[in-house]
Design a protein around this motif. Structure first.
Motif, PDB file in Angstrom:
ATOM      1  N   ALA A  19       0.838  -1.200   0.000  1.00 45.34           N
ATOM      2  CA  ALA A  19       0.000   0.000   0.000  1.00 45.34           C
ATOM      3  C   ALA A  19       0.876   1.255   0.000  1.00 45.34           C
ATOM      4  CB  ALA A  19      -0.929   0.001   1.204  1.00 45.34           C
ATOM      5  N   LEU A  20       1.968   1.235   0.738  1.00 45.32           N
ATOM      6  CA  LEU A  20       2.891   2.369   0.746  1.00 45.32           C
ATOM      7  C   LEU A  20       3.553   2.532  -0.616  1.00 45.32           C
ATOM      8  CD1 LEU A  20       4.270   4.637   2.348  1.00 45.32           C
ATOM      9  CD2 LEU A  20       6.020   2.978   2.988  1.00 45.32           C
ATOM     10  N   ASP A  21       3.954   1.428  -1.237  1.00 44.57           N
ATOM     11  CA  ASP A  21       4.550   1.504  -2.573  1.00 44.57           C
ATOM     12  C   ASP A  21       3.571   2.094  -3.582  1.00 44.57           C
ATOM     13  OD1 ASP A  21       6.961   0.456  -1.707  1.00 44.57           O
ATOM     14  OD2 ASP A  21       6.462  -1.600  -2.321  1.00 44.57           O
ATOM     15  N   GLU A  22       2.305   1.673  -3.498  1.00 43.52           N
ATOM     16  CA  GLU A  22       1.289   2.221  -4.396  1.00 43.52           C
ATOM     17  C   GLU A  22       1.094   3.709  -4.153  1.00 43.52           C
ATOM     18  OE1 GLU A  22      -2.231  -0.105  -3.821  1.00 43.52           O
ATOM     19  OE2 GLU A  22      -1.267  -1.936  -4.558  1.00 43.52           O
ATOM     20  N   CYS A  23       1.128   4.112  -2.907  1.00 44.75           N
ATOM     21  CA  CYS A  23       0.990   5.523  -2.573  1.00 44.75           C
ATOM     22  C   CYS A  23       2.166   6.325  -3.128  1.00 44.75           C
ATOM     23  CB  CYS A  23       0.885   5.696  -1.059  1.00 44.75           C
ATOM     24  SG  CYS A  23       0.547   7.375  -0.555  1.00 44.75           S
ATOM     25  N   HIS A  24       3.374   5.787  -2.980  1.00 43.55           N
ATOM     26  CA  HIS A  24       4.554   6.477  -3.499  1.00 43.55           C
ATOM     27  C   HIS A  24       4.515   6.562  -5.022  1.00 43.55           C
ATOM     28  CE1 HIS A  24       7.342   5.961   0.244  1.00 43.55           C
ATOM     29  NE2 HIS A  24       6.329   6.772   0.453  1.00 43.55           N
ATOM     30  N   ALA A  25       3.874   5.595  -5.655  1.00 48.77           N
ATOM     31  CA  ALA A  25       3.785   5.605  -7.117  1.00 48.77           C
ATOM     32  C   ALA A  25       2.885   6.733  -7.619  1.00 48.77           C
ATOM     33  CB  ALA A  25       3.264   4.254  -7.614  1.00 48.77           C
ATOM     34  N   ARG A  26       2.072   7.298  -6.764  1.00 52.51           N
ATOM     35  CA  ARG A  26       1.196   8.404  -7.175  1.00 52.51           C
ATOM     36  C   ARG A  26       1.983   9.655  -7.515  1.00 52.51           C
ATOM     37  NH1 ARG A  26      -4.082   8.437  -3.276  1.00 52.51           N
ATOM     38  NH2 ARG A  26      -4.998   6.519  -4.084  1.00 52.51           N
ATOM     39  N   GLY A  27       3.180   9.765  -6.995  1.00 50.02           N
ATOM     40  CA  GLY A  27       4.027  10.885  -7.381  1.00 50.02           C
ATOM     41  C   GLY A  27       4.585  11.640  -6.205  1.00 50.02           C
ATOM     42  N   PHE A  28       5.564  12.472  -6.530  1.00 51.40           N
ATOM     43  CA  PHE A  28       6.290  13.211  -5.516  1.00 51.40           C
ATOM     44  C   PHE A  28       5.407  14.231  -4.811  1.00 51.40           C
ATOM     45  CE2 PHE A  28       8.902  16.917  -4.390  1.00 51.40           C
ATOM     46  CZ  PHE A  28       9.716  16.326  -3.455  1.00 51.40           C
ATOM     47  N   LEU A  29       4.603  14.944  -5.559  1.00 49.91           N
ATOM     48  CA  LEU A  29       3.773  15.988  -4.964  1.00 49.91           C
ATOM     49  C   LEU A  29       2.759  15.398  -3.981  1.00 49.91           C
ATOM     50  CD1 LEU A  29       3.253  18.979  -4.882  1.00 49.91           C
ATOM     51  CD2 LEU A  29       1.651  18.724  -6.774  1.00 49.91           C
ATOM     52  N   TYR A  30       2.198  14.253  -4.304  1.00 45.72           N
ATOM     53  CA  TYR A  30       1.247  13.598  -3.405  1.00 45.72           C
ATOM     54  C   TYR A  30       1.918  13.249  -2.077  1.00 45.72           C
ATOM     55  CZ  TYR A  30      -2.558  10.588  -1.893  1.00 45.72           C
ATOM     56  OH  TYR A  30      -3.594  10.028  -1.187  1.00 45.72           O
ATOM     57  N   ARG A  31       3.150  12.802  -2.152  1.00 47.25           N
ATOM     58  CA  ARG A  31       3.896  12.486  -0.928  1.00 47.25           C
ATOM     59  C   ARG A  31       4.200  13.753  -0.138  1.00 47.25           C
ATOM     60  NH1 ARG A  31       8.804   8.936  -2.924  1.00 47.25           N
ATOM     61  NH2 ARG A  31       8.542  10.336  -4.661  1.00 47.25           N
ATOM     62  N   CYS A  32       4.540  14.816  -0.841  1.00 44.10           N
ATOM     63  CA  CYS A  32       4.922  16.062  -0.171  1.00 44.10           C
ATOM     64  C   CYS A  32       3.773  16.692   0.608  1.00 44.10           C
ATOM     65  CB  CYS A  32       5.447  17.075  -1.187  1.00 44.10           C
ATOM     66  SG  CYS A  32       7.075  16.657  -1.783  1.00 44.10           S
ATOM     67  N   ILE A  33       2.555  16.508   0.140  1.00 38.41           N
ATOM     68  CA  ILE A  33       1.417  17.106   0.843  1.00 38.41           C
ATOM     69  C   ILE A  33       0.851  16.174   1.913  1.00 38.41           C
ATOM     70  CG2 ILE A  33       0.801  18.649  -1.058  1.00 38.41           C
ATOM     71  CD1 ILE A  33      -1.454  16.686  -1.777  1.00 38.41           C
ATOM     72  N   GLY A  34       1.543  15.083   2.179  1.00 38.51           N
ATOM     73  CA  GLY A  34       1.156  14.194   3.274  1.00 38.51           C
ATOM     74  C   GLY A  34       0.187  13.107   2.887  1.00 38.51           C
ATOM     75  N   GLY A  35       0.068  12.824   1.622  1.00 39.76           N
ATOM     76  CA  GLY A  35      -0.861  11.790   1.176  1.00 39.76           C
ATOM     77  C   GLY A  35      -0.472  10.389   1.579  1.00 39.76           C
ATOM     78  N   CYS A  36       0.789  10.186   1.868  1.00 38.54           N
ATOM     79  CA  CYS A  36       1.263   8.841   2.214  1.00 38.54           C
ATOM     80  C   CYS A  36       1.562   8.686   3.698  1.00 38.54           C
ATOM     81  CB  CYS A  36       2.514   8.511   1.399  1.00 38.54           C
ATOM     82  SG  CYS A  36       2.230   8.424  -0.368  1.00 38.54           S
ATOM     83  N   ASN A  37       1.132   9.622   4.508  1.00 38.18           N
ATOM     84  CA  ASN A  37       1.445   9.562   5.931  1.00 38.18           C
ATOM     85  C   ASN A  37       0.782   8.376   6.623  1.00 38.18           C
ATOM     86  OD1 ASN A  37       3.009  11.808   5.666  1.00 38.18           O
ATOM     87  ND2 ASN A  37       1.595  13.206   6.670  1.00 38.18           N
ATOM     88  N   LYS A  38      -0.482   8.089   6.306  1.00 44.77           N
ATOM     89  CA  LYS A  38      -1.169   6.961   6.955  1.00 44.77           C
ATOM     90  C   LYS A  38      -0.560   5.618   6.568  1.00 44.77           C
ATOM     91  CE  LYS A  38      -5.515   9.252   7.861  1.00 44.77           C
ATOM     92  NZ  LYS A  38      -6.963   9.275   7.630  1.00 44.77           N
ATOM     93  N   PRO A  39      -0.319   5.375   5.275  1.00 46.46           N
ATOM     94  CA  PRO A  39       0.346   4.099   4.942  1.00 46.46           C
ATOM     95  C   PRO A  39       1.742   3.992   5.552  1.00 46.46           C
ATOM     96  CG  PRO A  39      -0.631   5.050   2.977  1.00 46.46           C
ATOM     97  CD  PRO A  39      -0.757   6.069   4.058  1.00 46.46           C
ATOM     98  N   LYS A  40       2.467   5.088   5.616  1.00 44.56           N
ATOM     99  CA  LYS A  40       3.804   5.080   6.215  1.00 44.56           C
ATOM    100  C   LYS A  40       3.720   4.739   7.709  1.00 44.56           C
ATOM    101  CE  LYS A  40       8.172   6.365   6.760  1.00 44.56           C
ATOM    102  NZ  LYS A  40       9.186   5.367   6.613  1.00 44.56           N
ATOM    103  N   HIS A  41       2.743   5.321   8.395  1.00 42.14           N
ATOM    104  CA  HIS A  41       2.554   5.025   9.810  1.00 42.14           C
ATOM    105  C   HIS A  41       2.184   3.555  10.003  1.00 42.14           C
ATOM    106  CE1 HIS A  41       1.697   5.798  13.997  1.00 42.14           C
ATOM    107  NE2 HIS A  41       0.510   5.235  13.855  1.00 42.14           N
ATOM    108  N   ALA A  42       1.348   3.033   9.113  1.00 36.35           N
ATOM    109  CA  ALA A  42       0.964   1.622   9.204  1.00 36.35           C
ATOM    110  C   ALA A  42       2.174   0.713   9.026  1.00 36.35           C
ATOM    111  CB  ALA A  42      -0.103   1.303   8.162  1.00 36.35           C
ATOM    112  N   VAL A  43       3.053   1.060   8.092  1.00 35.01           N
ATOM    113  CA  VAL A  43       4.277   0.276   7.896  1.00 35.01           C
ATOM    114  C   VAL A  43       5.143   0.345   9.144  1.00 35.01           C
ATOM    115  CG1 VAL A  43       6.445   0.150   6.606  1.00 35.01           C
ATOM    116  CG2 VAL A  43       4.299   0.435   5.387  1.00 35.01           C
TER     117      VAL A  43
END
Length: 80
Positions: A19-43
């Protein structure tokens, strides 16, 4: 940064890592605005749980080994 995540030791966390890999695949800007914070916390929580299980098992093994060593030394002292 985590070490290699997809290893044989982390099979229990594979779903959240994917799920984190899929989130990171959405792009750099999505990660920068905190879109991957929940999957990262879950990992992080999953890896933490795995680490705690490993340390508990290691502690039990060390306890058994320490008792065995103390028993051997007491036998040596008794026979000396």
């Amino acid at each position: 940064m985590h070490p290699h995540l997809h290893t044989k030791d982390n099979l229990a966390c594979e779903e959240v890592m994917n799920a984190l890999d899929e989130c990171h695949a959405r792009g750099f800007l999505y990660r920068c605005i905190g879109g991957c914070n929940k999957p990262k916390h879950a990992v992080n929580m999953c890896l933490r749980a795995q680490r705690l299980e490993r340390t508990k098992a290691n502690r039990e093994q060390a306890k058994v080994k320490r008792e065995h060593i103390q028993k051997v030394w007491s036998e040596i002292d008794a026979n000396s």
